[in-house]
Design a protein around this motif. Sequence first.
Motif, PDB file in Angstrom:
ATOM      1  N   LEU A  77       0.827  -1.207   0.000  1.00 20.81           N
ATOM      2  CA  LEU A  77       0.000   0.000   0.000  1.00 20.81           C
ATOM      3  C   LEU A  77       0.863   1.258   0.000  1.00 20.81           C
ATOM      4  N   LEU A  78       1.981   1.219   0.696  1.00 22.74           N
ATOM      5  CA  LEU A  78       2.898   2.364   0.691  1.00 22.74           C
ATOM      6  C   LEU A  78       3.485   2.574  -0.696  1.00 22.74           C
ATOM      7  N   ALA A  79       3.927   1.498  -1.330  1.00 29.97           N
ATOM      8  CA  ALA A  79       4.507   1.609  -2.671  1.00 29.97           C
ATOM      9  C   ALA A  79       3.504   2.218  -3.650  1.00 29.97           C
ATOM     10  N   ALA A  80       2.234   1.893  -3.476  1.00 31.44           N
ATOM     11  CA  ALA A  80       1.193   2.409  -4.374  1.00 31.44           C
ATOM     12  C   ALA A  80       1.045   3.925  -4.281  1.00 31.44           C
ATOM     13  N   VAL A  81       1.465   4.522  -3.147  1.00 34.25           N
ATOM     14  CA  VAL A  81       1.383   5.983  -3.005  1.00 34.25           C
ATOM     15  C   VAL A  81       2.772   6.625  -3.046  1.00 34.25           C
ATOM     16  N   GLY A  82       3.780   5.827  -3.434  1.00 37.06           N
ATOM     17  CA  GLY A  82       5.130   6.364  -3.579  1.00 37.06           C
ATOM     18  C   GLY A  82       5.925   6.422  -2.294  1.00 37.06           C
ATOM     19  N   GLY A  83       5.560   5.601  -1.307  1.00 36.10           N
ATOM     20  CA  GLY A  83       6.255   5.610  -0.027  1.00 36.10           C
ATOM     21  C   GLY A  83       7.028   4.333   0.231  1.00 36.10           C
ATOM     22  N   ARG A  84       7.875   4.402   1.257  1.00 37.83           N
ATOM     23  CA  ARG A  84       8.719   3.253   1.591  1.00 37.83           C
ATOM     24  C   ARG A  84       9.110   3.301   3.064  1.00 37.83           C
ATOM     25  N   ILE A  85       9.117   2.136   3.680  1.00 35.59           N
ATOM     26  CA  ILE A  85       9.662   1.970   5.020  1.00 35.59           C
ATOM     27  C   ILE A  85      10.945   1.163   4.851  1.00 35.59           C
ATOM     28  N   GLU A  86      12.035   1.710   5.367  1.00 36.41           N
ATOM     29  CA  GLU A  86      13.351   1.089   5.195  1.00 36.41           C
ATOM     30  C   GLU A  86      13.462  -0.241   5.935  1.00 36.41           C
ATOM     31  N   ALA A  87      12.925  -0.287   7.156  1.00 38.82           N
ATOM     32  CA  ALA A  87      13.049  -1.498   7.970  1.00 38.82           C
ATOM     33  C   ALA A  87      11.986  -1.471   9.060  1.00 38.82           C
ATOM     34  N   ILE A  88      11.612  -2.664   9.506  1.00 36.77           N
ATOM     35  CA  ILE A  88      10.663  -2.812  10.603  1.00 36.77           C
ATOM     36  C   ILE A  88      11.360  -3.581  11.717  1.00 36.77           C
ATOM     37  N   PHE A  89      11.463  -2.949  12.867  1.00 37.88           N
ATOM     38  CA  PHE A  89      12.014  -3.579  14.057  1.00 37.88           C
ATOM     39  C   PHE A  89      10.834  -3.848  14.983  1.00 37.88           C
ATOM     40  N   PHE A  90      10.726  -5.079  15.477  1.00 40.42           N
ATOM     41  CA  PHE A  90       9.586  -5.387  16.332  1.00 40.42           C
ATOM     42  C   PHE A  90      10.011  -6.299  17.473  1.00 40.42           C
ATOM     43  N   CYS A  91       9.272  -6.169  18.568  1.00 43.98           N
ATOM     44  CA  CYS A  91       9.451  -7.045  19.722  1.00 43.98           C
ATOM     45  C   CYS A  91       8.315  -8.056  19.706  1.00 43.98           C
ATOM     46  N   PRO A  92       8.629  -9.356  19.587  1.00 43.76           N
ATOM     47  CA  PRO A  92       7.582 -10.377  19.566  1.00 43.76           C
ATOM     48  C   PRO A  92       7.234 -10.925  20.944  1.00 43.76           C
ATOM     49  N   HIS A  93       7.873 -10.399  21.982  1.00 45.70           N
ATOM     50  CA  HIS A  93       7.753 -10.987  23.311  1.00 45.70           C
ATOM     51  C   HIS A  93       6.503 -10.535  24.061  1.00 45.70           C
ATOM     52  N   ALA A  94       5.992 -11.430  24.897  1.00 48.63           N
ATOM     53  CA  ALA A  94       4.908 -11.088  25.824  1.00 48.63           C
ATOM     54  C   ALA A  94       5.516 -10.280  26.977  1.00 48.63           C
ATOM     55  N   PRO A  95       4.731  -9.422  27.627  1.00 47.55           N
ATOM     56  CA  PRO A  95       5.270  -8.571  28.693  1.00 47.55           C
ATOM     57  C   PRO A  95       5.988  -9.328  29.808  1.00 47.55           C
ATOM     58  N   GLU A  96       5.485 -10.500  30.180  1.00 45.29           N
ATOM     59  CA  GLU A  96       6.094 -11.232  31.288  1.00 45.29           C
ATOM     60  C   GLU A  96       7.493 -11.764  30.971  1.00 45.29           C
ATOM     61  N   GLU A  97       7.901 -11.713  29.704  1.00 41.39           N
ATOM     62  CA  GLU A  97       9.247 -12.168  29.339  1.00 41.39           C
ATOM     63  C   GLU A  97      10.315 -11.153  29.735  1.00 41.39           C
ATOM     64  N   GLN A  98       9.908  -9.945  30.061  1.00 41.55           N
ATOM     65  CA  GLN A  98      10.809  -8.899  30.557  1.00 41.55           C
ATOM     66  C   GLN A  98      12.061  -8.737  29.697  1.00 41.55           C
ATOM     67  N   CYS A  99      11.871  -8.659  28.391  1.00 42.40           N
ATOM     68  CA  CYS A  99      12.975  -8.462  27.462  1.00 42.40           C
ATOM     69  C   CYS A  99      13.402  -6.993  27.447  1.00 42.40           C
ATOM     70  N   GLN A 100      14.462  -6.694  26.755  1.00 42.90           N
ATOM     71  CA  GLN A 100      14.936  -5.311  26.627  1.00 42.90           C
ATOM     72  C   GLN A 100      14.451  -4.650  25.341  1.00 42.90           C
ATOM     73  N   CYS A 101      13.737  -5.402  24.501  1.00 47.91           N
ATOM     74  CA  CYS A 101      13.282  -4.815  23.236  1.00 47.91           C
ATOM     75  C   CYS A 101      11.829  -4.353  23.287  1.00 47.91           C
ATOM     76  N   ARG A 102      11.095  -4.709  24.328  1.00 48.99           N
ATOM     77  CA  ARG A 102       9.689  -4.290  24.429  1.00 48.99           C
ATOM     78  C   ARG A 102       9.622  -2.865  24.953  1.00 48.99           C
ATOM     79  N   LYS A 103       9.052  -1.978  24.129  1.00 50.16           N
ATOM     80  CA  LYS A 103       8.882  -0.596  24.578  1.00 50.16           C
ATOM     81  C   LYS A 103       8.011  -0.592  25.831  1.00 50.16           C
ATOM     82  N   PRO A 104       8.375   0.128  26.879  1.00 49.47           N
ATOM     83  CA  PRO A 104       9.211   1.325  26.923  1.00 49.47           C
ATOM     84  C   PRO A 104      10.710   1.086  27.079  1.00 49.47           C
ATOM     85  N   GLU A 105      11.170  -0.166  27.070  1.00 49.41           N
ATOM     86  CA  GLU A 105      12.619  -0.398  27.086  1.00 49.41           C
ATOM     87  C   GLU A 105      13.188   0.064  25.739  1.00 49.41           C
ATOM     88  N   PRO A 106      14.434   0.501  25.697  1.00 47.78           N
ATOM     89  CA  PRO A 106      14.989   1.098  24.474  1.00 47.78           C
ATOM     90  C   PRO A 106      15.650   0.122  23.503  1.00 47.78           C
TER      91      PRO A 106
END
Length: 186
Positions: A75-104
């Motif tokens: 859908l972005l390409a159709a309007v001339g846009g692009r996202i360079e990369a997607i960073f995501f945290c797949p963890h549930a909150p109880e896993e207490q990882c460092q990638c889940r926002k609000p962690e940096p």
Amino acid sequence: MKLVILDRDGTINEDSDDYIKSADEWVPLPGALEAIARLNHAGWHVVVASNQSGVGRGLFDMSALNAMHGKMHRLLAAVGGRIEAIFFCPHAPEEQCQCRKPEPGLFVQIGERFGVDLHTVPVVGDTSRDLVAGAAVGCEPHLVLTGKGEAYRGRQLPDSFPAHTVVHEDLSGFVDYLLTRDQPTT
């Protein structure tokens, strides 16, 4: 490198308390994709940092997440846009990882991947946790009044938000602000 970091749910697309679990449920917010295209055309690189605990909670799998992101890219390409990369945290909150926002953690990964100092890089989201995570590495916080951000319309932001958070109606309003500020003065 001119870089902007965006949250996904509630910032680019509609959010749901029941989670966005499929490509069919992934619906862009009005004007959001065009706003990203405007950033790109002005020389900005756009990256997404998103909590996707639905994976860790077993609500959807990686193929469903990839299908959502594939739809967003198409859908972005159709309007001339692009996202360079997607960073995501797949963890549930109880896993207490460092990638889940609000962690940096996601922001540290972005800085390392792109080889940039994130001080003054705008981060845009609809919750305090989006902005707190970015502010922890020096990003400039911007709240949009879409998604969960709608709750702050007409209200003073609570102390849970980073100091100097700038508030915008939506992603398009943020882009207007950034592109106007970015113009050279004569």
